[in-house]
Write an enzyme that holds these catalytic residues in place. Structure first.
Site, PDB file in Angstrom:
ATOM      1  CB  ALA A 252       5.231 -12.404   0.905  1.00 29.06           C
TER       2      ALA A 252
ATOM      3  NE  ARG B  38      18.461 -11.654  -5.506  1.00 30.97           N
ATOM      4  CZ  ARG B  38      17.841 -11.601  -6.687  1.00 30.97           C
ATOM      5  NH1 ARG B  38      18.248 -10.760  -7.618  1.00 30.97           N
ATOM      6  NH2 ARG B  38      16.820 -12.385  -6.948  1.00 30.97           N
TER       7      ARG B  38
ATOM      8  CG  ASN C 248      -4.817  -9.622  -5.832  1.00 30.96           C
ATOM      9  OD1 ASN C 248      -5.951 -10.084  -5.705  1.00 30.96           O
ATOM     10  ND2 ASN C 248      -3.915 -10.147  -6.639  1.00 30.96           N
TER      11      ASN C 248
ATOM     12  CG  HIS D 209      -1.955   6.129  16.962  1.00 24.77           C
ATOM     13  ND1 HIS D 209      -3.120   6.859  16.950  1.00 24.77           N
ATOM     14  CD2 HIS D 209      -2.235   4.978  16.304  1.00 24.77           C
ATOM     15  CE1 HIS D 209      -4.064   6.178  16.343  1.00 24.77           C
ATOM     16  NE2 HIS D 209      -3.562   5.026  15.937  1.00 24.77           N
TER      17      HIS D 209
END
Length: 195
Positions: free
Chosen positions: A159, A182, A84, A114
């Site tokens: 998210a 879960r 997206n 790094h």
């Protein structure tokens, strides 16, 4: 310059930024710029650019602008996938994206890193490790997946999560750092709404 076969391998590595093939990045930058400027209706040119940019492109994959990557040749689509809006892939190692993968807006797949020690970091020591997303993985909006991570088939990452280690198949995981909450099960099926 670092051997391209090391960059294309599944091995983790650490090198000086001077040993990276930095001269190959402008090609990817130009292709990403062209892709991000396209008229959304120009699907023919979109496919041509993505075929040229990626190491393995699948005709059922779909990438939305704005998209950016380091090299492109280290990104491999293995079937239908949706990447997206506003995603960044730092492909200093291979990124393998399985069949049926959904990558929500704002996700970052970062093989590149790094050195942790400040002396090495100031000297330009870079690290890299591959990323693998199994079949039917879903990354929620603004997920970051770090180098060296494999996410198993059918898993969902919530998210805003930061995935720093492997996630097993068939689970829901979320958080900073990301942890398994879960298993995905029958209770997760939704009822379709008919108009």
């Amino acid at each position: 310059m670092i051997a391209l076969d090391l960059m294309r391998s599944d091995a983790s590595y650490a090198v000086s930024y001077l040993d990276m093939p930095n001269d190959l990045q402008p090609r990817a930058q130009r292709l990403c710029w062209r892709f991000n400027q396209l008229d959304p209706a120009d699907t023919k040119t979109r496919v041509e650019i993505l075929n040229e940019l990626f190491g393995t492109w699948h005709p059922r994959a779909n990438v939305k602008p704005m998209f950016r990557c380091d090299y492109g040749f280290n990104i491999h689509f293995h079937g239908f996938a949706l990447v997206n809006y506003n995603c960044v892939f730092l492909d200093t190692s291979p990124i393998n994206i399985g069949e049926g993968v959904f990558i929500a807006p704002g996700c970052v797949l970062a093989c590149a890193g790094h050195a942790v020690h400040p002396d090495q970091r100031s000297e330009g020591v870079q690290t890299s490790a591959p990323i693998t997303l199994g079949d039917n993985v879903w990354l929620g909006a603004n997920v970051t997946v770090c180098g060296g991570v494999t996410i198993g088939d059918g898993s969902v990452i919530g998210a805003g999560s930061v995935v720093t280690r492997d996630v097993s198949a068939g689970v829901i995981a979320a958080g900073v750092p990301c942890r398994v909450l879960r298993e995905v099960g029958e209770a997760d099926r939704v009822t379709l709404t008919m108009a």
